[in-house]
Every structure is written in structure tokens, then in C-alpha cells.
Design a protein around this motif. Structure first.
Motif, mmCIF file in Angstrom:
data_model
loop_
_atom_site.group_PDB
_atom_site.id
_atom_site.type_symbol
_atom_site.label_atom_id
_atom_site.label_comp_id
_atom_site.label_asym_id
_atom_site.label_seq_id
_atom_site.Cartn_x
_atom_site.Cartn_y
_atom_site.Cartn_z
ATOM 1 N N VAL A 153 0.851 -1.190 0.000
ATOM 2 C CA VAL A 153 0.000 0.000 0.000
ATOM 3 C C VAL A 153 0.883 1.235 0.000
ATOM 4 C CG1 VAL A 153 -1.966 -1.084 1.164
ATOM 5 C CG2 VAL A 153 -0.211 0.016 2.521
ATOM 6 N N PRO A 154 0.411 2.293 -0.647
ATOM 7 C CA PRO A 154 1.197 3.529 -0.645
ATOM 8 C C PRO A 154 1.159 4.208 0.717
ATOM 9 C CG PRO A 154 -0.884 3.864 -1.800
ATOM 10 C CD PRO A 154 -0.809 2.419 -1.436
ATOM 11 N N LEU A 155 2.261 4.818 1.081
ATOM 12 C CA LEU A 155 2.336 5.662 2.276
ATOM 13 C C LEU A 155 2.162 7.099 1.794
ATOM 14 C CD1 LEU A 155 5.411 4.069 4.075
ATOM 15 C CD2 LEU A 155 2.988 3.720 4.576
ATOM 16 N N ARG A 156 1.027 7.706 2.162
ATOM 17 C CA ARG A 156 0.703 9.027 1.636
ATOM 18 C C ARG A 156 0.574 10.051 2.749
ATOM 19 N NH1 ARG A 156 -0.669 10.117 -3.117
ATOM 20 N NH2 ARG A 156 -2.352 11.539 -2.570
ATOM 21 N N ALA A 157 1.016 11.255 2.455
ATOM 22 C CA ALA A 157 0.858 12.379 3.375
ATOM 23 C C ALA A 157 0.687 13.650 2.553
ATOM 24 C CB ALA A 157 2.068 12.513 4.291
ATOM 25 N N GLN A 158 -0.316 14.422 2.891
ATOM 26 C CA GLN A 158 -0.560 15.708 2.227
ATOM 27 C C GLN A 158 -0.554 15.573 0.708
ATOM 28 O OE1 GLN A 158 2.196 18.510 3.845
ATOM 29 N NE2 GLN A 158 1.383 18.328 5.905
ATOM 30 N N GLU A 159 -1.351 14.627 0.200
ATOM 31 C CA GLU A 159 -1.531 14.453 -1.250
ATOM 32 C C GLU A 159 -0.285 13.940 -1.979
ATOM 33 O OE1 GLU A 159 -4.592 15.233 -2.718
ATOM 34 O OE2 GLU A 159 -5.366 15.762 -0.747
ATOM 35 N N ARG A 160 0.738 13.483 -1.249
ATOM 36 C CA ARG A 160 1.960 12.968 -1.875
ATOM 37 C C ARG A 160 2.204 11.538 -1.433
ATOM 38 N NH1 ARG A 160 6.948 16.591 -0.531
ATOM 39 N NH2 ARG A 160 7.241 14.588 0.405
ATOM 40 N N THR A 161 2.741 10.737 -2.340
ATOM 41 C CA THR A 161 3.147 9.382 -1.988
ATOM 42 C C THR A 161 4.598 9.431 -1.535
ATOM 43 O OG1 THR A 161 1.612 8.416 -3.564
ATOM 44 C CG2 THR A 161 3.405 7.017 -2.812
ATOM 45 N N LEU A 162 4.836 9.002 -0.288
ATOM 46 C CA LEU A 162 6.171 9.062 0.295
ATOM 47 C C LEU A 162 6.933 7.750 0.167
ATOM 48 C CD1 LEU A 162 5.166 10.863 3.602
ATOM 49 C CD2 LEU A 162 6.038 11.890 1.508
#
Length: 75
Positions: A37-46
Motif C-alpha cells: 500500500v502507498p504511504l501518503r501524506a498531504q496528497e503525496r506518496t512518500l
């Protein structure tokens, strides 16, 4: 790479077949099922959270949803 472009969870039941470069290590460890699963924060994939298991039970859509929640919390 696919997980970073689609930003959607991926669940699989045969890591050795789906990711050939990991086949030797997956076979030695007895790993079959996996989820990413993607790790996302503030509309960005980290990054990507990757989990795997050795038991016979396949990951369910509910497991995928849980992983997505964890990924959102970690990001």
C-alpha cells in the motif's frame, strides 16, 4: 513501481511468480501472499508499505482496506 503510479493497494498470493527478482528469497522464507500500500501524506506518496506472510490464507479485500488505513496513518 506500479503501486507508486496507481496509488492503490496491491494484494497477491504468489510473490515468487509476481515479483521474479524476489523469487529465491521468497521461496527460502516460504513467503507466498503479500500486500503493498502507498504511504501518503498531504496528497503525496512518500513510499510503500510491504507486508507478506507464510500461511495459506490469502489476503482479503478487508485486509487490503486495513493496510490502506495503516498506510495513511504512517504517511
Amino acid at each position: 513501481e506500479l503501486i507508486l503510479t496507481t496509488e492503490r493497494p496491491i494484494l497477491g498470493s504468489d510473490l515468487s511468480q509476481d515479483v521474479p527478482m524476489l523469487a529465491p528469497a521468497a521461496s527460502r522464507a516460504g513467503i507466498g501472499k503479500y500486500g503493498c500500500v502507498p504511504l501518503r501524506a498531504q496528497e503525496r506518496t512518500l513510499g510503500v508499505l510491504f507486508v507478506s506472510g507464510t500461511d495459506e490464507r490469502a489476503l482479503s479485500p478487508s485486509d487490503g482496506a486495513t493496510l490502506a488505513i495503516v498506510g495513511a496513518q504512517l504517511g
